[in-house]
Write a protein that holds these residues in place. Structure first.
Motif, PDB file in Angstrom:
ATOM      1  N   LEU A  90      42.138 -21.229  28.214  1.00 61.58           N
ATOM      2  CA  LEU A  90      42.842 -20.068  28.751  1.00 61.58           C
ATOM      3  C   LEU A  90      42.045 -18.792  28.489  1.00 61.58           C
ATOM      4  N   ARG A  91      41.505 -18.676  27.277  1.00 58.65           N
ATOM      5  CA  ARG A  91      40.648 -17.521  26.968  1.00 58.65           C
ATOM      6  C   ARG A  91      39.440 -17.477  27.902  1.00 58.65           C
ATOM      7  N   LEU A  92      38.819 -18.649  28.100  1.00 58.34           N
ATOM      8  CA  LEU A  92      37.642 -18.726  28.951  1.00 58.34           C
ATOM      9  C   LEU A  92      37.988 -18.378  30.386  1.00 58.34           C
ATOM     10  N   TYR A  93      39.133 -18.877  30.870  1.00 58.43           N
ATOM     11  CA  TYR A  93      39.540 -18.580  32.247  1.00 58.43           C
ATOM     12  C   TYR A  93      39.698 -17.075  32.444  1.00 58.43           C
ATOM     13  N   LEU A  94      40.388 -16.429  31.528  1.00 59.31           N
ATOM     14  CA  LEU A  94      40.603 -14.992  31.660  1.00 59.31           C
ATOM     15  C   LEU A  94      39.277 -14.231  31.648  1.00 59.31           C
ATOM     16  N   GLU A 100      36.906 -11.600  39.427  1.00 61.45           N
ATOM     17  CA  GLU A 100      37.181 -12.090  40.773  1.00 61.45           C
ATOM     18  C   GLU A 100      38.635 -11.863  41.167  1.00 61.45           C
ATOM     19  N   LEU A 101      39.557 -12.100  40.244  1.00 65.71           N
ATOM     20  CA  LEU A 101      40.968 -11.857  40.536  1.00 65.71           C
ATOM     21  C   LEU A 101      41.182 -10.405  40.953  1.00 65.71           C
ATOM     22  N   ASP A 102      40.603  -9.495  40.195  1.00 62.19           N
ATOM     23  CA  ASP A 102      40.763  -8.070  40.485  1.00 62.19           C
ATOM     24  C   ASP A 102      40.106  -7.711  41.811  1.00 62.19           C
ATOM     25  N   ARG A 103      38.916  -8.231  42.041  1.00 61.38           N
ATOM     26  CA  ARG A 103      38.179  -7.940  43.274  1.00 61.38           C
ATOM     27  C   ARG A 103      38.929  -8.437  44.507  1.00 61.38           C
ATOM     28  N   ASN A 104      39.626  -9.568  44.369  1.00 63.99           N
ATOM     29  CA  ASN A 104      40.361 -10.148  45.492  1.00 63.99           C
ATOM     30  C   ASN A 104      41.784  -9.609  45.620  1.00 63.99           C
ATOM     31  N   GLY A 105      42.133  -8.627  44.817  1.00 62.24           N
ATOM     32  CA  GLY A 105      43.449  -8.000  44.930  1.00 62.24           C
ATOM     33  C   GLY A 105      44.576  -8.800  44.351  1.00 62.24           C
ATOM     34  N   VAL A 106      44.271  -9.793  43.503  1.00 62.98           N
ATOM     35  CA  VAL A 106      45.307 -10.624  42.886  1.00 62.98           C
ATOM     36  C   VAL A 106      45.962  -9.868  41.740  1.00 62.98           C
ATOM     37  N   ALA A 128      44.619  -8.340  30.938  1.00 58.26           N
ATOM     38  CA  ALA A 128      44.411  -8.839  32.299  1.00 58.26           C
ATOM     39  C   ALA A 128      45.556  -8.421  33.214  1.00 58.26           C
ATOM     40  N   VAL A 129      46.785  -8.489  32.709  1.00 60.29           N
ATOM     41  CA  VAL A 129      47.941  -8.047  33.488  1.00 60.29           C
ATOM     42  C   VAL A 129      47.828  -6.564  33.815  1.00 60.29           C
ATOM     43  N   ALA A 130      47.472  -5.756  32.825  1.00 61.12           N
ATOM     44  CA  ALA A 130      47.363  -4.309  33.030  1.00 61.12           C
ATOM     45  C   ALA A 130      46.263  -3.980  34.039  1.00 61.12           C
ATOM     46  N   ARG A 131      45.148  -4.680  33.946  1.00 56.72           N
ATOM     47  CA  ARG A 131      44.026  -4.397  34.847  1.00 56.72           C
ATOM     48  C   ARG A 131      44.383  -4.663  36.302  1.00 56.72           C
ATOM     49  N   THR A 132      45.201  -5.675  36.560  1.00 58.07           N
ATOM     50  CA  THR A 132      45.513  -6.072  37.942  1.00 58.07           C
ATOM     51  C   THR A 132      46.871  -5.563  38.417  1.00 58.07           C
ATOM     52  N   ALA A 133      47.527  -4.740  37.625  1.00 60.03           N
ATOM     53  CA  ALA A 133      48.921  -4.373  37.895  1.00 60.03           C
ATOM     54  C   ALA A 133      49.114  -3.687  39.238  1.00 60.03           C
ATOM     55  N   ASN A 134      48.124  -2.949  39.707  1.00 65.06           N
ATOM     56  CA  ASN A 134      48.283  -2.184  40.950  1.00 65.06           C
ATOM     57  C   ASN A 134      47.730  -2.904  42.172  1.00 65.06           C
ATOM     58  N   ASN A 135      47.256  -4.134  41.999  1.00 63.20           N
ATOM     59  CA  ASN A 135      46.736  -4.889  43.138  1.00 63.20           C
ATOM     60  C   ASN A 135      47.869  -5.271  44.082  1.00 63.20           C
ATOM     61  N   GLY A 137      47.627  -7.836  46.583  1.00 58.61           N
ATOM     62  CA  GLY A 137      47.530  -9.158  47.204  1.00 58.61           C
ATOM     63  C   GLY A 137      48.452 -10.160  46.556  1.00 58.61           C
ATOM     64  N   LEU A 138      47.991 -11.391  46.464  1.00 55.15           N
ATOM     65  CA  LEU A 138      48.771 -12.473  45.845  1.00 55.15           C
ATOM     66  C   LEU A 138      49.189 -12.107  44.426  1.00 55.15           C
ATOM     67  N   THR A 139      50.436 -12.414  44.068  1.00 54.38           N
ATOM     68  CA  THR A 139      50.865 -12.360  42.677  1.00 54.38           C
ATOM     69  C   THR A 139      50.713 -13.751  42.093  1.00 54.38           C
ATOM     70  N   ALA A 140      49.776 -13.882  41.152  1.00 54.29           N
ATOM     71  CA  ALA A 140      49.542 -15.160  40.482  1.00 54.29           C
ATOM     72  C   ALA A 140      50.285 -15.139  39.159  1.00 54.29           C
ATOM     73  N   VAL A 141      51.269 -16.011  39.025  1.00 53.63           N
ATOM     74  CA  VAL A 141      52.144 -16.031  37.859  1.00 53.63           C
ATOM     75  C   VAL A 141      51.762 -17.214  36.978  1.00 53.63           C
TER      76      VAL A 141
END
Length: 247
Positions: A90-94, A100-106, A128-135, A137-141
């Motif tokens: 999980l650490r590695l995935y994040l 890429e998640l941020d770049r793709n608007g996730v 990670a949640v804070a960084r992508t909060a304003n995207n 696109g897809l919401t990945a839960v």
């Protein structure tokens, strides 16, 4: 409550299904590894790649939300070494995927009692949640230390405390109010739940939310799941008639 309506996801072959929110019970990592005479962690590593593929595909297809059962409240019963492997992945995935998640608007979102994890991992998750909060696109839960029964108990306890304090009239409790207190509040209603690996049960996942969701069980092991498998599931969903108990 769920946000405003979004464009329905396209279905392979030119059809259209009114699907906004898909959830997946990602099962079969261990069996995938066993069939190849590999350690279980190898299956989990390939499962992480399937997460990457599926989130990318869901965004490209046009889903509004994708909820993945990443670590259940029952997974603590597994051997310590396996739990440590899962936390490390999980650490590695994040670390590997956040750009890429941020770049793709996730937009990344968490459900479950993830605060039970190690403090450094909690910090990484929340960053990670804070960084992508304003995207937009897809919401990945990611469902982390999540259990459907535990979620309902937590909601009931909060409501009981509010009623005891006089800030909630028990007569005001209805389906919508409970929806608004669930971990998934604000997400679209669950349309389709997929379970991989051939097992046919919900395993304590999104029990309230799945009340009228379509269920699809596939023999595909999670590490082998890809865009084609997701499209097949959406096509099967599109062929069904949803009745919601009306007839």
């Amino acid at each position: 409550m769920s946000p405003g309506s979004a464009s329905p996801a396209a279905i392979p072959g030119g059809g259209v299904a009114c699907v906004r929110h898909v959830a997946i019970i990602m099962d079969g990592n261990g069996r995938w590894a066993k069939r190849r005479h590999l350690p279980r962690v190898a299956g989990h590593r390939q499962g992480m790649e399937a997460v990457r593929r599926t989130i990318r595909a869901a965004g490209e297809i046009g889903l509004e939300a994708l909820t993945l059962y990443a670590f259940s409240s029952e997974n603590w019963r597994r051997p310590v070494d396996e739990i440590n492997d899962l936390m490390g992945l999980l650490r590695l995935y994040l670390k590997r995927e956040i750009d890429e998640l941020d770049r793709n608007g996730v937009r990344l979102r968490l459900i479950g009692d993830y605060h039970k994890f190690a403090p450094d991992l909690v910090e990484q998750l929340e960053a990670a949640v804070a960084r992508t909060a304003n995207n937009q696109g897809l919401t990945a839960v990611l469902a982390l230390n999540y259990g459907g029964q535990d979620e309902i108990v937590r909601v009931a306890r909060r409501m009981a405390e509010a009623a005891k304090a006089g800030t909630l009239d028990p007569a005001a409790i209805d389906i919508d109010l409970i929806d608004d207190h669930l971990d998934t509040a604000g997400l679209p209603p669950l349309d389709l739940m997929i379970r991989t690996s051939g097992e046919v049960r919900l395993s304590n996942f999104l029990l309230w939310q799945a009340a009228y969701a379509e269920l699809l069980f596939t023999d595909t092991l999670w590490p082998d799941f890809d865009r084609a498998a997701l499209e097949d599931a959406l096509a099967a969903f599109g062929a069904r008639e949803r009745r919601f108990g009306g007839r």
